[in-house]
Design an enzyme around this catalytic site. Structure first.
Site, PDB file in Angstrom:
ATOM      1  N   SER A  55       0.827  -1.123  -0.177  1.00 33.03           N
ATOM      2  CA  SER A  55      -0.064  -0.277   0.267  1.00 33.03           C
ATOM      3  C   SER A  55       0.829   0.706   0.022  1.00 33.03           C
ATOM      4  O   SER A  55       0.401   2.130   0.017  1.00 33.03           O
ATOM      5  CB  SER A  55      -1.105  -0.249   1.039  1.00 33.03           C
ATOM      6  OG  SER A  55      -2.270  -0.488   0.781  1.00 33.03           O
ATOM      7  N   LYS A  58       0.091   3.385  -2.506  1.00 36.06           N
ATOM      8  CA  LYS A  58      -1.070   5.058  -2.410  1.00 36.06           C
ATOM      9  C   LYS A  58      -0.772   6.003  -2.808  1.00 36.06           C
ATOM     10  O   LYS A  58      -1.361   7.191  -2.836  1.00 36.06           O
ATOM     11  CB  LYS A  58      -1.837   4.326  -1.864  1.00 36.06           C
ATOM     12  CG  LYS A  58      -2.852   3.275  -2.063  1.00 36.06           C
ATOM     13  CD  LYS A  58      -4.303   3.002  -0.170  1.00 36.06           C
ATOM     14  CE  LYS A  58      -4.459   2.016  -0.590  1.00 36.06           C
ATOM     15  NZ  LYS A  58      -4.165   0.294  -0.552  1.00 36.06           N
ATOM     16  N   SER A 115      -5.960   3.372   4.990  1.00 37.66           N
ATOM     17  CA  SER A 115      -5.135   2.356   3.745  1.00 37.66           C
ATOM     18  C   SER A 115      -6.755   1.768   2.387  1.00 37.66           C
ATOM     19  O   SER A 115      -6.805   0.643   2.646  1.00 37.66           O
ATOM     20  CB  SER A 115      -4.443   1.686   3.484  1.00 37.66           C
ATOM     21  OG  SER A 115      -3.947   1.799   2.892  1.00 37.66           O
TER      22      SER A 115
END
Length: 291
Positions: A55, A58, A115
């Site tokens: 993640s 992101k 997230s």
């Protein structure tokens, strides 16, 4: 050579190349710390080895969202529709249902704090029409920023064997977010947010335990191990640190704390004490992919 033999050789070669692609990146331990103002490298270990970002991906999704905001292609009140594709992205998501809408602000805050995979996909599909097209834009932007070893394949960081990066490249992205979008970067210090009546708490535990840490992103998948990019400020020195490929969240956080101790020597590690009710109540764990 017969046609059948040629085909078998081609299949064998393709399989070998495919296996090579799968093992070209792995959850190898890596770390990197840079002085955000001067660019001086303060610590480096396996910083150019390929790893899976999970993640941390992101961060680039948000970079492109902030860029679109500044260019007038998005606004904070812009409505984003959750497609069936976005809604399908487990495990962390807002889970409002396909066809329903969130504002860009809600999407960004949910990515920073939770997230949220569905929010990342909603931003990508709104800006580029599909995850695949957006991923190409992500990779192009990465290379423009000097992230030469990074390839993005989706906006969320969900597992893809071709989605790779390095500790050095992730530090570059952290510094770029800070430099190019200083106001929006402040959002990474959010410890929680309220979403339609629900109080939700984030899982970047370094912000609770280490004085001076103000973001920015954690990440985990089975293939990547536990990753984190951290921004910290103490006595006028701003650093961005990266830890990748640790076996547990606590080992990852301990490693980052140790790196900050060595690069911010006047910033002691401390367990934050909070007064009851000072933080949003709901707690997210740090043991599920991907975040």
């Amino acid at each position: 050579m017969t046609t059948t033999t040629s085909r078998l050789l081609a299949i064998a070669l393709s399989s070998t190349l495919l296996m090579g692609a799968f093992i070209s990146a792995e959850a190898g331990q890596a770390s990197f710390v840079i002085d955000a103002q001067s660019g001086q490298v303060l610590e480096a270990s396996n910083q150019d080895d390929l790893n899976y970002p999970a993640s941390l991906t992101k961060m680039m999704t948000l970079y492109l969202a902030f860029e679109a905001l500044h260019e007038g292609r998005l606004s904070w009140d812009q409505k984003l529709t959750m497609s069936e594709n976005a809604e399908s992205k487990e495990p962390f998501k807002l889970a409002i249902g396909a066809g329903r809408q969130v504002t860009l602000r809600e999407a960004v805050e949910s990515i920073v704090v939770l997230s949220a995979n569905d929010s990342a996909v909603a931003i990508a599909e709104h800006l580029s029409g599909s995850e695949q097209t957006f991923a190409r834009t992500m990779t192009d932007k990465a290379h423009q920023l000097g992230m030469n070893d990074t390839v993005f394949k989706n906006p969320s960081g969900l597992p893809d064997p071709e989605q790779v990066t390095t500790a050095r490249d992730m530090a570059t992205l952290g510094v770029s977010l800070m430099r190019d979008f200083p106001e929006e970067f402040k959002l990474f210090s959010m410890r929680g947010f309220k979403f339609r009546g629900m109080k939700l708490r984030g899982h970047n535990n370094l912000m609770y335990r280490y004085d001076g840490v103000d973001g920015i992103k954690t990440g985990y998948t089975d293939a990547s191990g536990y990753n984190v990019v951290t921004s910290a400020l103490k006595d006028g020195r701003r650093v961005v640190g990266v830890v990748m490929g640790e076996k547990t969240a606590s080992l990852r956080d301990d490693k980052m704390a140790s790196l900050l101790d060595s690069t911010l020597p006047s910033s002691p590690t401390a367990t934050a004490s909070t007064t009851p009710g000072s933080q949003p109540a709901a707690t997210m764990t740090d043991a599920q992919p991907t975040k």
